[in-house]
Design a protein around this motif. Structure first.
Motif, PDB file in Angstrom:
ATOM      1  N   ARG A 119      -4.099   6.083  -1.646  1.00  0.00           N
ATOM      2  CA  ARG A 119      -2.998   5.135  -1.785  1.00  0.00           C
ATOM      3  C   ARG A 119      -3.578   3.812  -2.240  1.00  0.00           C
ATOM      4  N   GLY A 139      -2.631  -0.569  -3.114  1.00  0.00           N
ATOM      5  CA  GLY A 139      -1.732  -1.708  -3.036  1.00  0.00           C
ATOM      6  C   GLY A 139      -2.423  -2.964  -3.540  1.00  0.00           C
ATOM      7  N   LEU A 187       0.851  -1.183   0.000  1.00  0.00           N
ATOM      8  CA  LEU A 187       0.000   0.000   0.000  1.00  0.00           C
ATOM      9  C   LEU A 187       0.892   1.239   0.000  1.00  0.00           C
ATOM     10  N   THR A 231     -10.778   2.479   4.111  1.00  0.00           N
ATOM     11  CA  THR A 231     -10.097   1.451   3.354  1.00  0.00           C
ATOM     12  C   THR A 231     -11.104   0.649   2.553  1.00  0.00           C
ATOM     13  N   THR A 287      -6.293  -3.078  -2.451  1.00  0.00           N
ATOM     14  CA  THR A 287      -6.616  -2.245  -1.298  1.00  0.00           C
ATOM     15  C   THR A 287      -6.407  -0.787  -1.683  1.00  0.00           C
ATOM     16  N   GLU A 322      -6.900   3.105  -0.024  1.00  0.00           N
ATOM     17  CA  GLU A 322      -7.102   3.833   1.233  1.00  0.00           C
ATOM     18  C   GLU A 322      -7.075   5.329   0.952  1.00  0.00           C
TER      19      GLU A 322
END
Length: 163
Positions: A123, A125, A89, A156, A138, A140
């Protein structure tokens, strides 16, 4: 009969007292009504503010969903290189120049740039299990809220799919 009662001095005084004791009653009623109306208007303003916050949050979640599907489609195109998409992430520096090759790195960079552009402090990932072809994306970002807690302000979005 009324004229006879008027001659009684006690009745005349009672009649005058009842007239004077009613002064200011309508002013109190107006003040109470004003208090109730102002409380109702403050409640409506608070309701409207919360509604706007919830709508903004729903918009951001919709954007995260769109970007998750976008990245999954990019990964399906480059299925032979699925392991290259594994990444922690992280955010991307929008001032740096975009990555153009290899394809997996370019996809990750473009995806993270899109997330960082639309989602506040966004962000992204990816974690792929090559044996089962299940990838977990993921995303966020920071929500706009009235609290001072950093944990409550983070949202998230996690999406898992078999490629």
């Amino acid at each position: 009969m009324y004229s006879q009662l008027n001659h009684i001095s006690g009745f005349k005084k009672l009649e005058n007292k009842s007239k004077y004791s009613q002064y200011g009653t309508s002013l109190i009623e107006v003040l109470v009504t004003l208090l109730i109306m102002s409380s109702a208007l403050l409640a409506l303003a608070a309701l409207q503010t919360r509604s706007l916050q919830f709508n903004q949050g729903a918009y951001l979640r919709s954007q995260a969903n769109i970007y998750a599907y976008d990245m999954l489609d990019r990964m399906r195109i480059n299925l032979s290189n699925i392991n290259a998409y594994n990444s922690a992430l992280a955010a991307v520096d929008l001032k740096s120049s975009p990555v153009t090759s290899p394809l997996a790195a370019a996809d990750l960079d473009a995806w993270r740039r899109n997330i960082a552009t639309v989602l506040p402090n966004g962000r992204g990932g990816i974690n792929c299990n090559v044996a089962s072809n299940i990838c977990t994306l993921t995303i966020e970002w920071d929500e706009i809220s009235n609290t001072s807690s950093q944990e409550e302000d983070k949202t998230t979005f996690t999406y898992s799919a078999r490629l």
